[in-house]
Scaffold this motif. Structure first.
Motif, PDB file in Angstrom:
ATOM      1  N   PRO A 128       0.800  -1.234   0.000  1.00  0.00           N
ATOM      2  CA  PRO A 128       0.000   0.000   0.000  1.00  0.00           C
ATOM      3  C   PRO A 128       0.832   1.284   0.000  1.00  0.00           C
ATOM      4  O   PRO A 128       0.517   2.208  -0.764  1.00  0.00           O
ATOM      5  CB  PRO A 128      -0.852  -0.139   1.272  1.00  0.00           C
ATOM      6  CG  PRO A 128      -0.982  -1.605   1.468  1.00  0.00           C
ATOM      7  CD  PRO A 128       0.342  -2.166   1.058  1.00  0.00           C
ATOM      8  N   GLY A 131       2.157   1.697  -3.467  1.00  0.00           N
ATOM      9  CA  GLY A 131       1.064   2.068  -4.363  1.00  0.00           C
ATOM     10  C   GLY A 131       0.698   3.533  -4.246  1.00  0.00           C
ATOM     11  O   GLY A 131       0.502   4.230  -5.246  1.00  0.00           O
ATOM     12  N   LEU A 132       0.619   4.039  -3.002  1.00  0.00           N
ATOM     13  CA  LEU A 132       0.271   5.443  -2.794  1.00  0.00           C
ATOM     14  C   LEU A 132       1.349   6.387  -3.322  1.00  0.00           C
ATOM     15  O   LEU A 132       1.044   7.439  -3.889  1.00  0.00           O
ATOM     16  CB  LEU A 132       0.061   5.706  -1.302  1.00  0.00           C
ATOM     17  CG  LEU A 132      -1.258   5.260  -0.677  1.00  0.00           C
ATOM     18  CD1 LEU A 132      -1.237   5.523   0.822  1.00  0.00           C
ATOM     19  CD2 LEU A 132      -2.435   5.960  -1.312  1.00  0.00           C
ATOM     20  N   SER A 137      -0.939   5.177 -12.311  1.00  0.00           N
ATOM     21  CA  SER A 137      -2.283   4.759 -12.726  1.00  0.00           C
ATOM     22  C   SER A 137      -3.105   4.332 -11.514  1.00  0.00           C
ATOM     23  O   SER A 137      -2.575   3.744 -10.563  1.00  0.00           O
ATOM     24  CB  SER A 137      -2.198   3.606 -13.725  1.00  0.00           C
ATOM     25  OG  SER A 137      -1.577   2.485 -13.132  1.00  0.00           O
ATOM     26  N   ARG A 138      -4.370   4.617 -11.566  1.00  0.00           N
ATOM     27  CA  ARG A 138      -5.244   4.317 -10.436  1.00  0.00           C
ATOM     28  C   ARG A 138      -5.402   2.822 -10.238  1.00  0.00           C
ATOM     29  O   ARG A 138      -5.429   2.340  -9.097  1.00  0.00           O
ATOM     30  CB  ARG A 138      -6.605   4.968 -10.655  1.00  0.00           C
ATOM     31  CG  ARG A 138      -7.599   4.695  -9.526  1.00  0.00           C
ATOM     32  CD  ARG A 138      -8.880   5.471  -9.726  1.00  0.00           C
ATOM     33  NE  ARG A 138      -8.647   6.913  -9.706  1.00  0.00           N
ATOM     34  CZ  ARG A 138      -9.611   7.812  -9.864  1.00  0.00           C
ATOM     35  NH1 ARG A 138     -10.864   7.418 -10.080  1.00  0.00           N
ATOM     36  NH2 ARG A 138      -9.326   9.102  -9.818  1.00  0.00           N
ATOM     37  N   TRP A 139      -5.491   2.043 -11.329  1.00  0.00           N
ATOM     38  CA  TRP A 139      -5.712   0.608 -11.174  1.00  0.00           C
ATOM     39  C   TRP A 139      -4.522  -0.069 -10.508  1.00  0.00           C
ATOM     40  O   TRP A 139      -4.689  -0.967  -9.667  1.00  0.00           O
ATOM     41  CB  TRP A 139      -6.000  -0.054 -12.532  1.00  0.00           C
ATOM     42  CG  TRP A 139      -4.798  -0.166 -13.438  1.00  0.00           C
ATOM     43  CD1 TRP A 139      -4.392   0.689 -14.398  1.00  0.00           C
ATOM     44  CD2 TRP A 139      -3.834  -1.239 -13.423  1.00  0.00           C
ATOM     45  NE1 TRP A 139      -3.238   0.247 -14.996  1.00  0.00           N
ATOM     46  CE2 TRP A 139      -2.875  -0.939 -14.418  1.00  0.00           C
ATOM     47  CE3 TRP A 139      -3.687  -2.403 -12.683  1.00  0.00           C
ATOM     48  CZ2 TRP A 139      -1.789  -1.771 -14.683  1.00  0.00           C
ATOM     49  CZ3 TRP A 139      -2.608  -3.237 -12.935  1.00  0.00           C
ATOM     50  CH2 TRP A 139      -1.677  -2.919 -13.938  1.00  0.00           C
ATOM     51  N   ARG A 141      -2.370   1.410  -8.444  1.00  0.00           N
ATOM     52  CA  ARG A 141      -2.371   1.857  -7.047  1.00  0.00           C
ATOM     53  C   ARG A 141      -3.385   1.057  -6.238  1.00  0.00           C
ATOM     54  O   ARG A 141      -3.071   0.546  -5.151  1.00  0.00           O
ATOM     55  CB  ARG A 141      -2.689   3.343  -6.983  1.00  0.00           C
ATOM     56  CG  ARG A 141      -2.650   3.928  -5.580  1.00  0.00           C
ATOM     57  CD  ARG A 141      -3.119   5.372  -5.551  1.00  0.00           C
ATOM     58  NE  ARG A 141      -2.434   6.175  -6.553  1.00  0.00           N
ATOM     59  CZ  ARG A 141      -3.036   6.728  -7.592  1.00  0.00           C
ATOM     60  NH1 ARG A 141      -4.346   6.575  -7.759  1.00  0.00           N
ATOM     61  NH2 ARG A 141      -2.347   7.439  -8.460  1.00  0.00           N
ATOM     62  N   ASN A 142      -4.591   0.928  -6.763  1.00  0.00           N
ATOM     63  CA  ASN A 142      -5.636   0.200  -6.036  1.00  0.00           C
ATOM     64  C   ASN A 142      -5.303  -1.282  -5.903  1.00  0.00           C
ATOM     65  O   ASN A 142      -5.605  -1.906  -4.878  1.00  0.00           O
ATOM     66  CB  ASN A 142      -6.984   0.373  -6.743  1.00  0.00           C
ATOM     67  CG  ASN A 142      -7.491   1.804  -6.670  1.00  0.00           C
ATOM     68  OD1 ASN A 142      -7.093   2.576  -5.791  1.00  0.00           O
ATOM     69  ND2 ASN A 142      -8.371   2.174  -7.580  1.00  0.00           N
ATOM     70  N   THR A 143      -4.679  -1.858  -6.928  1.00  0.00           N
ATOM     71  CA  THR A 143      -4.317  -3.269  -6.865  1.00  0.00           C
ATOM     72  C   THR A 143      -3.313  -3.528  -5.752  1.00  0.00           C
ATOM     73  O   THR A 143      -3.450  -4.482  -4.964  1.00  0.00           O
ATOM     74  CB  THR A 143      -3.733  -3.735  -8.213  1.00  0.00           C
ATOM     75  OG1 THR A 143      -4.717  -3.580  -9.231  1.00  0.00           O
ATOM     76  CG2 THR A 143      -3.301  -5.194  -8.140  1.00  0.00           C
ATOM     77  N   ILE A 145      -2.806  -1.726  -3.094  1.00  0.00           N
ATOM     78  CA  ILE A 145      -3.452  -1.499  -1.800  1.00  0.00           C
ATOM     79  C   ILE A 145      -4.318  -2.694  -1.416  1.00  0.00           C
ATOM     80  O   ILE A 145      -4.274  -3.177  -0.273  1.00  0.00           O
ATOM     81  CB  ILE A 145      -4.272  -0.202  -1.834  1.00  0.00           C
ATOM     82  CG1 ILE A 145      -3.345   1.005  -1.961  1.00  0.00           C
ATOM     83  CG2 ILE A 145      -5.135  -0.070  -0.582  1.00  0.00           C
ATOM     84  CD1 ILE A 145      -4.071   2.325  -2.163  1.00  0.00           C
ATOM     85  N   VAL A 146      -5.091  -3.208  -2.366  1.00  0.00           N
ATOM     86  CA  VAL A 146      -5.985  -4.337  -2.081  1.00  0.00           C
ATOM     87  C   VAL A 146      -5.189  -5.581  -1.708  1.00  0.00           C
ATOM     88  O   VAL A 146      -5.508  -6.277  -0.731  1.00  0.00           O
ATOM     89  CB  VAL A 146      -6.903  -4.609  -3.287  1.00  0.00           C
ATOM     90  CG1 VAL A 146      -7.633  -5.933  -3.120  1.00  0.00           C
ATOM     91  CG2 VAL A 146      -7.905  -3.472  -3.461  1.00  0.00           C
ATOM     92  N   SER A 186     -10.150   9.179   8.727  1.00  0.00           N
ATOM     93  CA  SER A 186      -9.507   8.107   7.963  1.00  0.00           C
ATOM     94  C   SER A 186      -8.644   7.226   8.856  1.00  0.00           C
ATOM     95  O   SER A 186      -8.717   5.994   8.808  1.00  0.00           O
ATOM     96  CB  SER A 186      -8.658   8.697   6.828  1.00  0.00           C
ATOM     97  OG  SER A 186      -9.447   9.467   5.952  1.00  0.00           O
TER      98      SER A 186
END
Length: 396
Positions: A128, A131-132, A137-139, A141-143, A145-146, A186
């Motif tokens: 994470p 990724g941050l 790319s957003r995908w 970054r989200n991948t 993090i997930v 958060s």
């Protein structure tokens, strides 16, 4: 950033003091068991007092926000590193049973080469933050993090889950806009979700707590099951530390096995260590040093860990390099978790720090496009100047 958060000792001394306070609330302790808590509390308070006057501080948030790692050589190496970790996470889930779907007790099985795969997949907590910080790319970054949050759940690794939540929340805090208020919503949500999942995983892994016979206080007995797991995990380390100090038990093999790779098992369960509850076998970061070297060794370990924390903070100056930030995230986490379990003085922790240092050097060796881009920009500027010089004057 709040002044308290910029103190390095906040990440070491305050968790020790908090764990000692939880231990006092969770158990009805005898006088001889109080000596261990007093030793830990006095050392933690002394470190905080020294830290206030030492003047070493974590850089302000503006320094963190001014750094952009995406598209840099460091960011490229970090993303490649993250890709390798994701690959080993997939191997872990493909080649071996998934504890969450198979049986919870299989999380501790490391046979068939799983131990070697887990040495890499255990670093999933770093996904994470990378990724941050590094993904454009957003995908992607989200991948990252997930995967960083889901993998610890699938393998029922509570420590890795805490490391992921901690590093993710700390990056958010460090890179926030100073003009805006602290993102308590958060951070609070991450803390609440992490502790709730931690309690659920504790019940899945070890079942109910009725079989544990320790001198619990009335407050602990009246607490809900999930809260009991949190209190037990937060207080068991200082309790076992105090118990071994009161019993004057010595055993150097555990420390040797922890410091020397492949020398033996570091598990305390099933050994001759006279724990009051054999299944509650967690100890503080300083527990092995107490067993091997006595109270002096435990105090020395606290001081060395504080020195390691100061070193990681100093590496953030002046420009917050990416891999120095990853080292700080790791060192600050093992400091926060020092009242609960040994993680700092292990060869795997040293290996991660060494790997970050190597990647920082390797990234510096990679060719950079910036000089070429600057050359093109300079040539373009020179050409434009020449054109203006050779052009005939305009007729008025």
């Amino acid at each position: 950033m709040k002044p308290l958060l910029r103190l390095p000792s906040t990440w070491l001394a305050l968790p020790i003091l908090l764990a000692c306070g939880l231990t006092l609330l969770t158990y009805d302790l005898s006088v001889d068991y109080l000596q261990g808590l007093l030793l830990l509390a006095v050392v933690a308070a002394a470190i905080m007092l020294f830290d206030v006057h030492a003047g070493i501080r974590i850089p302000p948030t503006a320094r963190f926000r001014s750094r952009h790692y995406a598209g840099t050589r460091d960011g490229f190496v970090a993303l490649a590193f993250a890709g390798g970790i994701v690959l080993f996470c997939l191997l872990d889930l493909t080649l071996f049973p998934i504890p969450l779907f198979d049986k919870p007790s299989s999380y501790a099985s490391m046979a068939g080469g799983r131990e070697h795969v887990r040495h890499v997949s255990d670093m999933c907590w770093v996904l994470p933050p990378i990724g941050l910080l590094c993904a454009r790319s957003r995908w992607l970054r989200n991948t990252l993090i997930v995967v960083g949050f889901v993998f610890p759940l699938l393998v029922i690794d509570r420590n890795r889950l805490f490391a992921t939540v901690f590093s993710f929340a700390l990056v958010i805090v460090l890179r926030r806009d100073e003009a805006r208020p602290m993102p308590w919503k958060s951070v609070g949500f991450l803390a609440l979700a992490g502790t709730s999942i931690f309690s659920i995983l504790g019940i899945l892994r070890s079942g109910p707590l009725e079989h544990i016979t320790l001198p619990f206080s009335a407050m602990y007995q009246a607490a809900p099951q999930g809260i009991k797991w949190l209190l037990l995990y937060g207080s068991a380390g200082p309790y076992n530390f105090s118990a071994m100090l009161a019993k004057h038990y010595t055993n150097a093999s555990f420390l040797i096995n922890q410091l020397v790779p492949m020398s033996g098992s570091v598990a305390t369960a099933g050994t001759d260590i006279p724990l009051d509850a054999p299944t509650i076998n967690v100890g503080t970061e300083f527990f092995p040093f107490l067993l091997a070297l006595g109270p002096f060794g435990a105090v020395a370990a606290v001081c060395v860990l504080y020195g390691m924390l100061l070193w990681s903070v100093q590496r953030l100056r002046p420009t917050v390099p990416l891999f120095s930030l990853l080292i700080f995230l790791r060192v600050s986490y093992v400091c926060v978790m020092s009242p609960f379990a040994p993680q700092a003085f292990t060869w795997t922790n040293a290996g991660f720090i060494g790997l970050c240092l190597f990647m920082q050097v390797f990234a510096a060796w990679l060719p950079s496009r910036r000089p070429r881009d600057s050359l093109h920009a300079g040539l373009g500027s020179a050409s434009a100047t020449a054109v203006r010089t050779l052009s005939p004057p305009s007729i008025q």
